[in-house]
Design a protein around this motif. Structure first.
Motif, PDB file in Angstrom:
ATOM      1  N   MET A 173      10.651 -47.224 -44.474  1.00  0.00           N
ATOM      2  CA  MET A 173       9.983 -48.432 -44.975  1.00  0.00           C
ATOM      3  C   MET A 173       8.957 -48.936 -43.961  1.00  0.00           C
ATOM      4  O   MET A 173       7.874 -49.374 -44.333  1.00  0.00           O
ATOM      5  CB  MET A 173      11.009 -49.511 -45.295  1.00  0.00           C
ATOM      6  N   GLY A 174       9.290 -48.854 -42.682  1.00  0.00           N
ATOM      7  CA  GLY A 174       8.353 -49.281 -41.649  1.00  0.00           C
ATOM      8  C   GLY A 174       7.103 -48.422 -41.616  1.00  0.00           C
ATOM      9  O   GLY A 174       5.983 -48.942 -41.512  1.00  0.00           O
ATOM     10  N   PHE A 175       7.273 -47.093 -41.723  1.00  0.00           N
ATOM     11  CA  PHE A 175       6.111 -46.201 -41.736  1.00  0.00           C
ATOM     12  C   PHE A 175       5.268 -46.414 -42.990  1.00  0.00           C
ATOM     13  O   PHE A 175       4.043 -46.366 -42.939  1.00  0.00           O
ATOM     14  CB  PHE A 175       6.542 -44.737 -41.624  1.00  0.00           C
ATOM     15  N   ARG A 176       5.918 -46.657 -44.102  1.00  0.00           N
ATOM     16  CA  ARG A 176       5.181 -46.924 -45.347  1.00  0.00           C
ATOM     17  C   ARG A 176       4.379 -48.203 -45.224  1.00  0.00           C
ATOM     18  O   ARG A 176       3.223 -48.283 -45.636  1.00  0.00           O
ATOM     19  CB  ARG A 176       6.136 -47.008 -46.526  1.00  0.00           C
ATOM     20  N   LEU A 177       4.983 -49.232 -44.632  1.00  0.00           N
ATOM     21  CA  LEU A 177       4.286 -50.505 -44.425  1.00  0.00           C
ATOM     22  C   LEU A 177       3.075 -50.310 -43.511  1.00  0.00           C
ATOM     23  O   LEU A 177       2.002 -50.851 -43.770  1.00  0.00           O
ATOM     24  CB  LEU A 177       5.248 -51.542 -43.844  1.00  0.00           C
ATOM     25  N   LEU A 178       3.255 -49.530 -42.446  1.00  0.00           N
ATOM     26  CA  LEU A 178       2.126 -49.259 -41.539  1.00  0.00           C
ATOM     27  C   LEU A 178       0.986 -48.542 -42.261  1.00  0.00           C
ATOM     28  O   LEU A 178      -0.190 -48.854 -42.023  1.00  0.00           O
ATOM     29  CB  LEU A 178       2.597 -48.411 -40.353  1.00  0.00           C
TER      30      LEU A 178
END
Length: 182
Positions: A173-178
């Motif tokens: 989720m963090g990589f997708r948000l980035l």
């Protein structure tokens, strides 16, 4: 030389921060959840988040991840007991780090996963298989050293896998948000 040292220092600091946060999250989130859902488990954690950090570090840094995570492992290794308890905690802490790297090495050696340190994208299948493999090696280590019985070792395996799954989900989720913020 100086650049490599600085890279190692940054990796040490970042791994230490994430690893310490993962351990604290076990105390704040997982232990409270465990006591309300499964109060009978004495050894192990239903969601052991540090295993997720160990797996990601092993994936990113290979054998060097052991050096990056060892200081925080030593802090949480169970100091406060007698010398035998401290030694056992240190052996288990080191063994859990080695287990994750070893899982990647063994699985890639037998072509179960692809191991490409320079890849831009992460091979999630490799992470999941190695995470489960590292959890299995860790549980067997606890059982082999007579720290736990078979049931508690199974609980360690399940806690490692579930904790890893949560960390992996948060990372995804963090990589997708980035990506979306770019």
């Amino acid at each position: 030389m100086r650049h490599a040292l600085m890279t190692d220092l940054v990796a040490l600091v970042m791994c230490s921060i994430f690893y310490a946060v993962a351990f604290e999250a076990v105390f704040v989130v997982s232990d409270k959840l465990q006591q309300s859902v499964v109060p009978g488990i004495i050894y192990g954690s239903v969601l052991f988040f540090p295993h997720g950090v160990r797996v990601l570090a092993a994936y990113l840094f290979g054998w060097r991840s052991i050096l990056y995570l060892l200081p925080i492992s030593a802090v949480y290794a169970g100091f406060g007991g007698d010398a035998a308890t401290i030694l056992q905690g240190l052996v288990l802490a080191l063994g859990s780090l080695v287990a994750c790297v070893l899982a990647f090495e063994v699985l890639s050696r037998f072509d179960f996963i692809e191991r490409n340190y320079l890849a831009v994208s992460i091979d999630w299948k490799s992470l999941v298989l190695a995470g489960a493999g590292g959890a299995l090696i860790n549980a067997v280590q606890h059982y082999s050293l007579n720290v736990t019985d078979a049931q508690a070792s199974g609980a360690i395996f399940v806690g490692d896998v579930l904790g890893f799954a949560v960390v992996l989900l948060i990372a995804m989720m963090g990589f997708r948000l980035l990506r979306e913020l770019k």
